[in-house]
Design a protein around this motif. Structure first.
Motif, short mmCIF file in Angstrom:
data_model
loop_
_atom_site.label_atom_id
_atom_site.label_comp_id
_atom_site.label_asym_id
_atom_site.label_seq_id
_atom_site.Cartn_x
_atom_site.Cartn_y
_atom_site.Cartn_z
N TRP A 132 60.22 -35.21 -1.00
CA TRP A 132 59.87 -35.20 0.42
C TRP A 132 58.41 -35.60 0.63
CZ3 TRP A 132 63.07 -35.15 4.41
CH2 TRP A 132 64.37 -34.65 4.24
N ASP A 133 57.54 -35.27 -0.33
CA ASP A 133 56.13 -35.65 -0.20
C ASP A 133 55.94 -37.14 -0.50
OD1 ASP A 133 55.44 -33.03 0.47
OD2 ASP A 133 55.33 -32.46 -1.64
N VAL A 134 56.80 -37.71 -1.35
CA VAL A 134 56.79 -39.16 -1.54
C VAL A 134 57.10 -39.84 -0.21
CG1 VAL A 134 57.88 -41.11 -2.72
CG2 VAL A 134 57.45 -39.00 -3.98
N TRP A 174 59.69 -46.94 -1.61
CA TRP A 174 59.71 -48.28 -1.02
C TRP A 174 58.52 -48.47 -0.08
CZ3 TRP A 174 60.54 -49.84 4.15
CH2 TRP A 174 60.70 -51.22 4.32
N MET A 175 58.11 -47.38 0.60
CA MET A 175 56.99 -47.47 1.53
C MET A 175 55.64 -47.26 0.85
SD MET A 175 58.40 -45.68 5.05
CE MET A 175 58.99 -44.16 4.28
N GLY A 176 55.64 -47.02 -0.45
CA GLY A 176 54.37 -46.91 -1.18
C GLY A 176 53.99 -45.52 -1.60
N GLY A 177 54.90 -44.54 -1.50
CA GLY A 177 54.62 -43.19 -1.98
C GLY A 177 54.49 -43.15 -3.50
N THR A 178 53.80 -42.12 -4.01
CA THR A 178 53.51 -42.02 -5.44
C THR A 178 54.67 -41.37 -6.18
OG1 THR A 178 51.16 -41.78 -4.94
CG2 THR A 178 51.87 -41.21 -7.16
N VAL A 179 55.30 -42.13 -7.04
CA VAL A 179 56.36 -41.62 -7.92
C VAL A 179 55.86 -41.75 -9.35
CG1 VAL A 179 58.74 -41.90 -8.70
CG2 VAL A 179 58.16 -42.32 -6.31
N GLY A 180 55.96 -40.67 -10.13
CA GLY A 180 55.47 -40.72 -11.50
C GLY A 180 56.01 -39.56 -12.31
N GLY A 182 54.83 -36.71 -12.57
CA GLY A 182 54.79 -35.48 -11.79
C GLY A 182 56.07 -35.27 -10.97
N THR A 183 56.63 -36.36 -10.47
CA THR A 183 57.88 -36.29 -9.71
C THR A 183 59.00 -35.78 -10.60
OG1 THR A 183 57.11 -38.23 -8.47
CG2 THR A 183 59.41 -37.58 -8.19
N LEU A 184 59.05 -36.31 -11.83
CA LEU A 184 60.06 -35.86 -12.78
C LEU A 184 59.84 -34.40 -13.16
CD1 LEU A 184 62.44 -36.49 -14.68
CD2 LEU A 184 60.77 -37.29 -16.36
N ALA A 185 58.58 -34.03 -13.42
CA ALA A 185 58.26 -32.65 -13.77
C ALA A 185 58.67 -31.70 -12.65
CB ALA A 185 56.78 -32.50 -14.08
N PHE A 186 58.40 -32.10 -11.41
CA PHE A 186 58.79 -31.28 -10.27
C PHE A 186 60.31 -31.07 -10.25
CE2 PHE A 186 60.24 -30.61 -5.97
CZ PHE A 186 59.34 -29.69 -5.46
N ALA A 187 61.05 -32.16 -10.40
CA ALA A 187 62.52 -32.08 -10.35
C ALA A 187 63.07 -31.16 -11.43
CB ALA A 187 63.12 -33.48 -10.48
N LEU A 188 62.47 -31.19 -12.62
CA LEU A 188 62.98 -30.41 -13.74
C LEU A 188 62.54 -28.95 -13.72
CD1 LEU A 188 62.49 -32.95 -16.69
CD2 LEU A 188 64.63 -32.36 -15.52
N LEU A 189 61.34 -28.68 -13.20
CA LEU A 189 60.73 -27.36 -13.39
C LEU A 189 60.74 -26.47 -12.16
CD1 LEU A 189 57.59 -28.40 -15.49
CD2 LEU A 189 59.75 -27.43 -16.31
#
Length: 207
Positions: free
Chosen positions: A38-40, A166-172, A174-181
């Motif tokens: 959602w923050d992306v 697609w609009m330029g939000g930061t995916v990295g 940290g996004t994966l860590a958030f999803a898993l943890l």
């Protein structure tokens, strides 16, 4: 009915949780390693419109809350305050914090943000004033159409993640860590911070 002695505690937990939630978001944004789906979307919308991150957090919350109406969901006090307070708190955190460039700083700041978000979630959900608009959308779709919770959550968060990216939000990472943890972490904090309300005694049915 909530005992009067518990009401100040619940309100304090709700307000503290929502404020800390916004600060946690700002920590993860400043870490620059990727943020929650959602923050992306919020970051991408900010890139596209030029509006502030905090204001867009509020506006997206309002838009999601409007989707409750056809699902026949009823917001609680916590839902409304979630929409109103997290955006200003996140904007305050972004004003207060610098960007972090060194990798070890980024990791530490992101970890602090993730931990704080788990605590904040436990506080505001544990106050028992109703879910946030995004969680309510998920549970509303589940109740309305019978789709499994995991499927609804995956579809919603996957969609907002792709749109934000697609609009330029930061995916990295940290996004994966958030999803898993975040799920296991909230699973720890919520039992500690939950306000256990007394059960309502069953009333005898009239003869």
């Amino acid at each position: 009915m909530t005992p009067p002695r518990l009401l100040p505690l619940r309100l304090s937990k709700l307000l503290a949780g929502l404020f800390l939630y916004g600060i946690a978001i700002s920590l993860m944004v400043r870490a620059g390693l990727g943020v929650a789906p959602w923050d992306v979307l919020t970051q991408g919308s900010a890139n596209l419109t030029g509006l502030s991150f905090g204001l867009l957090t509020n506006l997206i919350g309002v838009a999601v809350l409007l989707l409750w109406w056809p699902l026949r969901q009823k917001p609680g006090l916590g839902t409304v305050l979630n929409v109103l307070l997290i955006g200003p708190s996140a904007q305050f955190g972004l004003w207060l914090l610098p960007d972090f460039a060194l990798w070890w700083q980024q990791v530490l700041v992101f970890a602090a943000g993730l931990w704080l978000l788990a605590v904040a979630t436990g506080l505001y959900i544990g106050a028992r004033f109703g879910p946030g608009p995004r969680d309510g959308l998920m549970t509303g779709l589940h109740a309305r159409f019978g789709w499994p919770i995991w499927m609804v959550r995956t579809a919603i968060e996957g969609s907002v993640l792709l749109a934000g990216w697609w609009m330029g939000g930061t995916v990295g990472l940290g996004t994966l860590a958030f999803a898993l943890l975040i799920g296991p972490m909230v699973g720890r904090t919520l039992p500690w911070l939950d306000t256990r309300l007394p059960a309502v005694a069953a009333q005898p049915s009239p003869a």
